[in-house]
Scaffold this motif. Structure first.
Motif, PDB file in Angstrom:
ATOM      1  N   ALA A 116       0.683  -1.291  -0.050  1.00 54.00           N
ATOM      2  CA  ALA A 116       0.006   0.185  -0.135  1.00 54.00           C
ATOM      3  C   ALA A 116       0.774   1.229   0.123  1.00 54.00           C
ATOM      4  O   ALA A 116       2.130   1.296   0.621  1.00 54.00           O
ATOM      5  CB  ALA A 116      -0.926  -0.032   1.295  1.00 54.00           C
ATOM      6  N   PRO A 117       0.447   2.341  -0.523  1.00 54.63           N
ATOM      7  CA  PRO A 117       1.310   3.538  -0.655  1.00 54.63           C
ATOM      8  C   PRO A 117       1.661   4.083   0.866  1.00 54.63           C
ATOM      9  O   PRO A 117       2.666   4.566   0.797  1.00 54.63           O
ATOM     10  CB  PRO A 117       0.309   4.602  -1.428  1.00 54.63           C
ATOM     11  CG  PRO A 117      -0.868   3.598  -2.345  1.00 54.63           C
ATOM     12  CD  PRO A 117      -0.973   2.550  -1.518  1.00 54.63           C
ATOM     13  N   CYS A 118       0.734   3.886   1.789  1.00 56.73           N
ATOM     14  CA  CYS A 118       1.354   4.421   3.335  1.00 56.73           C
ATOM     15  C   CYS A 118       2.126   3.526   3.754  1.00 56.73           C
ATOM     16  O   CYS A 118       2.607   4.012   4.901  1.00 56.73           O
ATOM     17  CB  CYS A 118      -0.359   4.080   3.902  1.00 56.73           C
ATOM     18  SG  CYS A 118      -0.995   2.594   4.145  1.00 56.73           S
ATOM     19  N   GLN A 119       2.467   2.323   3.310  1.00 56.08           N
ATOM     20  CA  GLN A 119       3.553   1.539   3.874  1.00 56.08           C
ATOM     21  C   GLN A 119       5.072   2.174   3.997  1.00 56.08           C
ATOM     22  O   GLN A 119       5.832   1.743   4.879  1.00 56.08           O
ATOM     23  CB  GLN A 119       3.451   0.042   3.285  1.00 56.08           C
ATOM     24  CG  GLN A 119       2.163  -0.667   3.363  1.00 56.08           C
ATOM     25  CD  GLN A 119       1.687  -0.912   4.795  1.00 56.08           C
ATOM     26  OE1 GLN A 119       2.391  -0.631   5.772  1.00 56.08           O
ATOM     27  NE2 GLN A 119       0.559  -1.501   4.963  1.00 56.08           N
ATOM     28  N   MET A 120       5.103   2.915   3.132  1.00 56.73           N
ATOM     29  CA  MET A 120       6.470   3.646   3.095  1.00 56.73           C
ATOM     30  C   MET A 120       6.519   4.450   4.457  1.00 56.73           C
ATOM     31  O   MET A 120       7.655   4.512   5.257  1.00 56.73           O
ATOM     32  CB  MET A 120       6.776   4.617   2.113  1.00 56.73           C
ATOM     33  CG  MET A 120       8.063   5.482   1.975  1.00 56.73           C
ATOM     34  SD  MET A 120       8.032   6.593   0.310  1.00 56.73           S
ATOM     35  CE  MET A 120       6.976   7.819   0.728  1.00 56.73           C
ATOM     36  N   SER A 121       5.463   5.508   4.657  1.00 57.31           N
ATOM     37  CA  SER A 121       5.573   6.246   5.913  1.00 57.31           C
ATOM     38  C   SER A 121       5.239   5.186   7.271  1.00 57.31           C
ATOM     39  O   SER A 121       6.015   5.689   8.375  1.00 57.31           O
ATOM     40  CB  SER A 121       4.227   7.174   5.994  1.00 57.31           C
ATOM     41  OG  SER A 121       2.929   6.547   5.878  1.00 57.31           O
ATOM     42  N   ASN A 122       4.556   4.190   7.090  1.00 50.57           N
ATOM     43  CA  ASN A 122       4.589   3.233   8.221  1.00 50.57           C
ATOM     44  C   ASN A 122       5.974   2.629   8.704  1.00 50.57           C
ATOM     45  O   ASN A 122       6.322   2.405   9.833  1.00 50.57           O
ATOM     46  CB  ASN A 122       3.627   2.047   7.949  1.00 50.57           C
ATOM     47  CG  ASN A 122       2.220   2.509   8.122  1.00 50.57           C
ATOM     48  OD1 ASN A 122       1.760   3.463   8.538  1.00 50.57           O
ATOM     49  ND2 ASN A 122       1.468   1.809   7.159  1.00 50.57           N
ATOM     50  N   ALA A 123       6.595   2.309   7.421  1.00 50.35           N
ATOM     51  CA  ALA A 123       8.055   1.849   7.663  1.00 50.35           C
ATOM     52  C   ALA A 123       9.012   2.673   8.322  1.00 50.35           C
ATOM     53  O   ALA A 123       9.794   2.424   9.278  1.00 50.35           O
ATOM     54  CB  ALA A 123       8.541   1.246   6.104  1.00 50.35           C
ATOM     55  N   THR A 163       8.016   5.301  10.129  1.00 47.44           N
ATOM     56  CA  THR A 163       7.739   5.445  11.516  1.00 47.44           C
ATOM     57  C   THR A 163       8.284   4.351  12.557  1.00 47.44           C
ATOM     58  O   THR A 163       8.648   4.382  13.676  1.00 47.44           O
ATOM     59  CB  THR A 163       6.077   5.520  11.516  1.00 47.44           C
ATOM     60  OG1 THR A 163       5.631   6.430  10.658  1.00 47.44           O
ATOM     61  CG2 THR A 163       5.685   5.766  12.922  1.00 47.44           C
ATOM     62  N   ALA A 164       8.407   3.081  11.887  1.00 45.36           N
ATOM     63  CA  ALA A 164       8.592   2.023  12.801  1.00 45.36           C
ATOM     64  C   ALA A 164      10.370   1.923  12.946  1.00 45.36           C
ATOM     65  O   ALA A 164      10.853   1.550  14.101  1.00 45.36           O
ATOM     66  CB  ALA A 164       8.457   0.549  12.078  1.00 45.36           C
ATOM     67  N   LEU A 165      10.900   2.635  11.924  1.00 52.47           N
ATOM     68  CA  LEU A 165      12.210   2.505  11.949  1.00 52.47           C
ATOM     69  C   LEU A 165      12.643   3.394  12.821  1.00 52.47           C
ATOM     70  O   LEU A 165      13.630   3.398  13.699  1.00 52.47           O
ATOM     71  CB  LEU A 165      12.859   2.903  10.411  1.00 52.47           C
ATOM     72  CG  LEU A 165      14.313   2.900  10.277  1.00 52.47           C
ATOM     73  CD1 LEU A 165      14.891   1.383  10.668  1.00 52.47           C
ATOM     74  CD2 LEU A 165      14.696   2.648   8.905  1.00 52.47           C
ATOM     75  N   VAL A 166      12.065   4.611  12.835  1.00 49.31           N
ATOM     76  CA  VAL A 166      12.531   5.789  13.710  1.00 49.31           C
ATOM     77  C   VAL A 166      12.216   5.403  15.310  1.00 49.31           C
ATOM     78  O   VAL A 166      12.970   5.718  16.287  1.00 49.31           O
ATOM     79  CB  VAL A 166      11.962   7.259  13.249  1.00 49.31           C
ATOM     80  CG1 VAL A 166      10.603   7.146  13.793  1.00 49.31           C
ATOM     81  CG2 VAL A 166      12.687   8.362  14.065  1.00 49.31           C
ATOM     82  N   ALA A 167      11.094   4.532  15.607  1.00 53.12           N
ATOM     83  CA  ALA A 167      10.699   4.342  16.805  1.00 53.12           C
ATOM     84  C   ALA A 167      11.680   3.184  17.408  1.00 53.12           C
ATOM     85  O   ALA A 167      11.943   3.309  18.460  1.00 53.12           O
ATOM     86  CB  ALA A 167       9.327   3.602  16.952  1.00 53.12           C
ATOM     87  N   ILE A 168      12.128   2.235  16.547  1.00 53.92           N
ATOM     88  CA  ILE A 168      13.070   1.262  17.026  1.00 53.92           C
ATOM     89  C   ILE A 168      14.447   1.945  17.132  1.00 53.92           C
ATOM     90  O   ILE A 168      15.231   1.435  18.101  1.00 53.92           O
ATOM     91  CB  ILE A 168      13.154   0.267  15.946  1.00 53.92           C
ATOM     92  CG1 ILE A 168      13.676  -1.258  16.527  1.00 53.92           C
ATOM     93  CG2 ILE A 168      14.219   0.413  14.640  1.00 53.92           C
ATOM     94  CD1 ILE A 168      12.279  -2.046  17.209  1.00 53.92           C
ATOM     95  N   ARG A 169      14.584   2.968  16.368  1.00 56.62           N
ATOM     96  CA  ARG A 169      16.157   3.597  16.395  1.00 56.62           C
ATOM     97  C   ARG A 169      16.056   4.305  17.809  1.00 56.62           C
ATOM     98  O   ARG A 169      17.198   4.869  18.418  1.00 56.62           O
ATOM     99  CB  ARG A 169      16.368   4.253  15.308  1.00 56.62           C
ATOM    100  CG  ARG A 169      16.732   3.386  14.222  1.00 56.62           C
ATOM    101  CD  ARG A 169      17.143   4.229  13.062  1.00 56.62           C
ATOM    102  NE  ARG A 169      17.984   5.649  13.389  1.00 56.62           N
ATOM    103  CZ  ARG A 169      19.473   5.276  13.281  1.00 56.62           C
ATOM    104  NH1 ARG A 169      20.090   4.037  12.906  1.00 56.62           N
ATOM    105  NH2 ARG A 169      20.437   6.171  13.509  1.00 56.62           N
ATOM    106  N   CYS A 170      14.997   4.721  18.408  1.00 59.47           N
ATOM    107  CA  CYS A 170      15.023   5.303  19.778  1.00 59.47           C
ATOM    108  C   CYS A 170      15.498   4.162  20.831  1.00 59.47           C
ATOM    109  O   CYS A 170      15.904   5.009  21.822  1.00 59.47           O
ATOM    110  CB  CYS A 170      13.550   5.686  20.186  1.00 59.47           C
ATOM    111  SG  CYS A 170      12.710   7.088  19.121  1.00 59.47           S
TER     112      CYS A 170
END
Length: 447
Positions: A272-279, A281-288
Motif C-alpha cells: 500500500a502507498p502508506c506503507q512507506m510512512s509506516n516503515a 515510523t517503525a524505523l525511527v521508533a526502533i532507533r529510539c
C-alpha cells in the motif's frame, strides 16, 4: 471520562464456531475460554482502566519486557507493529507482538519470537486471570490483553510491541508504560466512542505517551489537540516531516531520512502507498531504543508478512484482500488500484459492519470498480449487518453500476469468481470479518 462499551473490541468468530459453556461447566479448551469471556463480561459500559490495573497488580507478573513500544492510530498501526516486530527480531532481540483483531485463529493476536503462541499458553494465562479477578468483570479485549501481558512477562522478552485496540488513553494496553509511543494516523473512525472530530480522537490516542519518553508521530498533519497534549505531558516529540521523513524513489525504492542519516531501501513487502510512512515510523521508533543500520532495516522490512493488508493471491484471476474499513483506509486502497490497473475488469466484493458509513467506504472505488458484489455480515455479533440492511444504504449510490447482492461473503465471492475472466481482478474489502470469511472460502492460511 470516555466510555468504552463492552463491544468496543468484538471478537472475530472462529470459522469452527465457539461452543456454549453457559451450562456452568468450567472452560477447558481455548474455544471454551473465548466463549466464557463473551458470555460473562457485563452489559454495562466499562469506564477507565481501574479493573485491568487491579487484576494486573494481583497477578504480580513483573515486567512484560526490557523495552516496550506501544502503537496507536486509526490506520497503519497493525502494519507498523508488524514492522517493529521484524526490525527488533533482525536486530537480534527476542520480541513479543500483541495485536488485534485476528483473522482466522485467536492465537494470531499473541506472538513470541515470530510464532503465534500455543493454546496451552493462552489457557494457562486465562486460568490465572480467572483466579485473580474475583468478582471484577472484564471485556473480551481486556481478557486477551492481560493474557498477552502474562505470556510476555514469562517469555523474558527484549522487546514487547503492543498494538492499541481502540483509542489509546483508556485502552487496556495502556496499563503498561511505553518506552516509546507511536501514533500512526488520526482519522475519523469509532466516533461514537472517541469523539466526532480529529481533535477529540487525537486527544484519546496521545494518552499512550509518557513524560520524557519519545512519542513518534507518523503523519504530517497531526491534530493540534494531540500536539498540545504531548507538550503538556512533556513527551519527546519526533514528528514525520521534521525529525524524520521519507520519500519515494524510482525503481521500487524509497529513502528514509533522520537528521544527517539517510537509508536507501527497497519498498516494503506490504504494497500500500502508506506503507512507506509506516516503515519510516517503525524505523525511527526502533532507533529510539537501539541504532539499526541500513542492512538490518532492509532485511527486516523485506521479511514482514501481514495477511489481509492488500494481500495478493493468484487463482483463476488475481484476488486482492484488504481489511480497509474506514474512509482513510479505503482511499489508500483506491490510490493503489488507480496506480496498478488490472489488465481486465475489476470486481469488488464488499461487506462492512453495521456501525460503519457504507457509502463512504464505497465512494472512493466507484470509478475503479466495474462490477460490485455486495454481501452481508449476518454473524458478526452486535455489529452484524445483514444484506437486507446493508443494501439500501448504497443502492442509490450504485444505481448505475453493475451490481448484485448476497447474504454472505462466501456467496458474493463465489459469484465474483464465476463471472471474472482471466486478467480480471477481484478486490475483497470492508472489514476484518469480510477478509476472514474470504480467507476461509479460499483456504488461505493466516499467520
Amino acid at each position: 471520562m470516555l466510555a468504552l462499551k463492552q463491544n468496543a473490541h468484538p471478537p472475530i468468530p472462529s470459522p469452527f464456531g465457539v461452543p456454549d459453556v453457559s451450562d456452568g461447566r468450567p472452560p477447558r479448551t481455548l474455544n471454551d475460554w473465548l466463549s466464557y469471556q463473551q458470555q460473562t463480561h457485563p452489559d454495562a459500559i466499562a469506564l477507565g482502566l481501574e479493573r485491568v490495573q487491579t487484576i494486573w497488580q494481583r497477578l504480580q507478573a513483573g515486567a512484560v519486557a526490557q523495552r516496550v513500544i506501544t502503537v496507536a492510530g486509526t490506520n497503519g498501526k497493525g502494519s507498523t507493529a508488524a514492522m517493529l516486530e521484524a526490525l527488533g527480531r533482525h536486530a537480534g532481540w527476542k520480541v513479543g507482538l500483541y495485536t488485534s483483531p485476528h483473522l482466522l485463529r485467536y492465537n494470531e493476536r499473541v506472538r513470541v519470537a515470530g510464532e503465534s503462541v500455543s493454546d496451552a499458553a493462552l489457557i494457562d494465562a486465562f486460568e490465572r486471570i480467572e483466579a485473580a479477578r474475583g468478582e471484577l468483570p472484564l471485556t473480551f479485549f481486556e481478557w486477551g490483553t492481560l493474557a498477552a501481558l502474562l505470556v510476555f512477562a514469562e517469555s523474558k522478552l527484549d522487546l514487547a510491541v503492543l498494538e492499541v485496540g481502540l483509542g489509546g488513553r483508556l485502552d487496556a494496553v495502556n496499563i503498561i508504560d511505553a518506552d516509546v509511543a507511536v501514533v500512526t494516523t488520526v482519522a475519523l473512525d469509532h466516533m461514537d466512542l472517541l469523539g466526532g472530530d480529529r481533535e477529540s480522537i487525537g486527544r484519546e490516542k496521545v494518552g499512550i505517551a509518557r513524560a520524557h519518553k519519545p512519542l513518534v508521530l507518523g503523519e504530517l498533519d497531526p491534530p493540534d489537540s494531540l500536539l498540545k497534549a504531548a507538550q503538556r505531558l512533556g513527551a519527546k516529540l519526533i514528528r514525520r516531516g521534521r525529525e524524520f521523513d521519507c520519500e519515494q524513489r524510482l525503481g521500487g525504492r524509497w529513502q528514509y531520512r533522520q537528521e544527517n542519516l539517510k537509508f536507501d531501501l527497497p519498498w516494503p513487502t506490504l504494497v500500500a502507498p502508506c506503507q512507506m510512512s509506516n516503515a519510516a515510523t517503525a524505523l525511527v521508533a526502533i532507533r529510539c531504543l537501539q541504532p539499526i543500520d541500513q542492512t538490518i532495516a532492509a532485511a527486516a522490512l523485506a521479511d514482514v508478512q501481514l495477511p489481509g493488508r492488500m494481500q495478493r493471491l493468484q487463482r483463476e484471476c488475481e484476488l486482492l484482500l484488504d481489511v480497509a474499513h474506514n474512509p482513510q483506509a479505503v482511499q489508500q486502497l483506491a490510490r493503489w488500484l488507480g496506480s496498478n490497473r488490472a489488465v481486465g475488469a475489476t470486481h469488488a466484493v464488499f461487506a462492512c459492519l453495521a456501525d460503519k458509513d457504507a457509502p463512504a467506504l464505497v465512494a472512493p472505488l466507484m470509478s475503479l470498480v466495474d462490477a460490485w458484489h455486495l454481501a452481508g455480515l449476518p454473524d458478526a455479533g452486535a455489529r452484524a449487518h445483514p444484506i437486507a440492511e446493508a443494501w439500501p444504504k448504497v443502492a442509490g449510490l450504485l444505481s448505475r453500476s453493475l451490481v448484485d447482492h448476497h447474504p454472505t461473503v462466501a456467496e458474493a465471492l463465489q459469484v465474483a469468481r464465476e463471472r471474472a475472466a482471466p486478467g480480471d481482478r477481484i478486490v475483497i474489502y470492508g472489514s476484518f470479518h469480510t477478509v476472514a470469511k474470504a480467507m476461509q472460502e479460499l483456504s488461505v492460511p493466516g499467520q
